[in-house]
Design an enzyme around this catalytic site. Structure first.
Site, PDB file in Angstrom:
ATOM      1  N   LYS A 169       0.857  -1.183   0.000  1.00 49.48           N
ATOM      2  CA  LYS A 169       0.000   0.000   0.000  1.00 49.48           C
ATOM      3  C   LYS A 169       0.894   1.234   0.000  1.00 49.48           C
ATOM      4  O   LYS A 169       1.866   1.311   0.775  1.00 49.48           O
ATOM      5  CB  LYS A 169      -0.898   0.020   1.247  1.00 49.48           C
ATOM      6  N   ASP A 196      -0.391  -0.211  -4.535  1.00 49.36           N
ATOM      7  CA  ASP A 196      -1.785   0.237  -4.603  1.00 49.36           C
ATOM      8  C   ASP A 196      -1.919   1.553  -3.843  1.00 49.36           C
ATOM      9  O   ASP A 196      -1.699   1.606  -2.635  1.00 49.36           O
ATOM     10  CB  ASP A 196      -2.670  -0.839  -3.963  1.00 49.36           C
ATOM     11  N   GLU A 222      -1.572   0.473  -8.974  1.00 42.90           N
ATOM     12  CA  GLU A 222      -3.036   0.347  -8.862  1.00 42.90           C
ATOM     13  C   GLU A 222      -3.655   1.638  -8.323  1.00 42.90           C
ATOM     14  O   GLU A 222      -3.152   2.218  -7.367  1.00 42.90           O
ATOM     15  CB  GLU A 222      -3.342  -0.825  -7.918  1.00 42.90           C
ATOM     16  N   GLU A 248     -11.711  -1.426  -9.162  1.00 44.24           N
ATOM     17  CA  GLU A 248     -12.424  -2.126  -8.081  1.00 44.24           C
ATOM     18  C   GLU A 248     -13.696  -1.386  -7.670  1.00 44.24           C
ATOM     19  O   GLU A 248     -14.609  -1.983  -7.117  1.00 44.24           O
ATOM     20  CB  GLU A 248     -11.506  -2.319  -6.872  1.00 44.24           C
ATOM     21  N   ASP A 271     -14.502  -6.220  -9.125  1.00 41.80           N
ATOM     22  CA  ASP A 271     -14.775  -7.071  -7.960  1.00 41.80           C
ATOM     23  C   ASP A 271     -16.095  -7.777  -8.239  1.00 41.80           C
ATOM     24  O   ASP A 271     -17.134  -7.119  -8.395  1.00 41.80           O
ATOM     25  CB  ASP A 271     -14.870  -6.215  -6.692  1.00 41.80           C
ATOM     26  N   HIS A 298     -10.447  -7.941  -8.385  1.00 39.98           N
ATOM     27  CA  HIS A 298     -10.237  -7.462  -7.021  1.00 39.98           C
ATOM     28  C   HIS A 298     -10.983  -8.422  -6.099  1.00 39.98           C
ATOM     29  O   HIS A 298     -12.092  -8.860  -6.423  1.00 39.98           O
ATOM     30  CB  HIS A 298     -10.827  -6.051  -6.900  1.00 39.98           C
ATOM     31  N   GLU A 331      -5.536 -11.413  -6.638  1.00 38.39           N
ATOM     32  CA  GLU A 331      -5.438 -10.860  -5.282  1.00 38.39           C
ATOM     33  C   GLU A 331      -5.791 -11.904  -4.219  1.00 38.39           C
ATOM     34  O   GLU A 331      -6.834 -12.568  -4.298  1.00 38.39           O
ATOM     35  CB  GLU A 331      -6.384  -9.669  -5.154  1.00 38.39           C
TER      36      GLU A 331
END
Ligand code: CA
Length: 378
Positions: A169, A196, A222, A248, A271, A298, A331
């Protein structure tokens, strides 16, 4: 075989250790599970991504009344019936998440009633083991030097468990992000790395961060910029070699059409528990592929959502394909979630960094209602 009943289970669990990403610190996690029962008592499970209570209200008031009584196998008819009836209000948001959860449960039921695993219903898996990347490495409320050490330790645990790909992250602050990008690459020179940002940057900042990711050989970047900033996405993509991923928070083929048509993405990340379910996910993937955009879902929920993503991703067509081709990694969330870890006694096996595609009927994971009871919001 008709749908007899649809029930919802909003789940909530407080985190032992709160964790953060670029927008906030989580103190708790929420999930919404959907159970669809057909007339012979067979049940299928689905999951909705996003805030649990609005999605529950949408399932109960707007989706379930239109689905009960339909034949379980009529997933296209059901999807378009719900879509058309709610078109003025359901093009984006919890109502589409609600339809997603019900759609996943219907596909689980179709598998259980035919004795076939979901990937077979979707046309066949190209692999028995889907390569995964470990999602984790969230922020903690500790000094930044300590935080980098904590994240490197966490990454080492995933690498020791056999993961060849890790996602960090970023988006805390620019100076920290640049330090972290370099530190993780320095410790893991041979792993596939992704970052991300959860839309933390303006275009100029994203360009600077993207160049650092590029310099350190990261595979994808991302959600660099805001999800509505399609021009910025496209401009960024034209400046950088690192692949740009996102989607996502997008829903339906119509939403993804705007994303891929605008040249925003190299990799789309619908997602399944939010974008419109498995039925819509297959259309989004076909649409994205037709623009040369690859897809890897996602997945940030329970075993229900993860199992759906594993089956779906196992059936991904080559895009464009070559002699020695590999699926994009999927993921695999490792952040704290007691509901995810406890409510399904039989889980998707993740071994050496790959998810073994379940060969049991439907999703291949079942919910233990007794184990789930402690998480259900009354
Ligand atoms: Ca993300």
């Amino acid at each position: 075989m008709q749908v007899a009943q649809i029930q919802t289970y909003p789940l909530r669990a407080m985190l032992k250790v709160p964790f953060g990403f670029s927008q906030l610190y989580f103190e708790q996690r929420e999930n919404l599970l959907v159970e669809v029962t057909c007339e012979d008592g067979t049940t299928g499970w689905g999951e909705c991504f996003g805030p649990a209570l609005p999605a529950r209200a949408a399932v109960e008031s707007c989706v379930a009344p239109l689905v009960v009584g339909h034949n379980v196998f009529d997933t296209e008819l059901i999807w378009h019936t719900v879509w058309q009836r709610n078109l003025d209000h359901a093009r984006h948001g919890p109502l589409m998440a609600a339809l997603s959860g019900v759609d996943i449960a219907l596909w689980d039921l179709k598998g259980k009633l035919t004795g076939l695993p979901l990937h077979r219903l979707l046309g066949g898996a190209r692999t028995e083991a889907v390569p995964c990347y470990a999602t984790g490495h969230y922020f903690r409320r500790v000094p930044e030097d300590d935080l980098i050490a904590v994240i490197l330790d966490e990454a080492a645990r995933y690498a020791d468990a056999g993961f060849g790909a890790l996602k960090i992250k970023i988006g805390k602050n620019i100076a920290f992000d640049l330090r972290l990008i370099e530190a993780v690459r320095g410790k893991f020179p041979d792993l596939t790395l992704m970052a991300d940002a959860n839309h933390a940057y303006c275009l100029n900042e994203a360009t600077r961060i993207g160049r650092a990711l590029q310099e350190h050989g990261y595979f994808f970047f991302e959600e660099p910029v805001a999800p509505h900033a399609l021009e910025d996405y496209a401009l960024l993509r034209s400046k950088l070699d690192v692949a740009i991923a996102g989607g996502e928070n997008e829903q339906t083929r119509f939403g993804f059409r705007r994303l891929v048509e605008s040249g925003a993405l190299d990799i789309a990340q619908p997602d399944l528990a939010f974008c419109g379910g498995i039925s819509e996910g297959t259309k989004i993937r076909a649409l994205a592929n037709s623009f040369g955009v690859d897809v890897t879902p996602h997945a940030w929920g329970t075993q229900i959502g993860f199992a759906a993503a594993v089956h779906f991703h196992a059936t991904a067509p080559p895009n464009p394909g070559r002699l020695e081709d590999e699926l994009l990694p999927l993921e695999c969330d490792h952040s704290e979630s007691t509901a995810r870890d406890r409510i399904c006694p039989e889980k998707v096996t993740v071994k050496d960094g790959s998810a073994i595609v379940p060969d049991r009927p439907g999703l291949g994971v079942e919910v233990d209602k007794e184990a789930m009871a402690e998480f259900v919001v009354r």
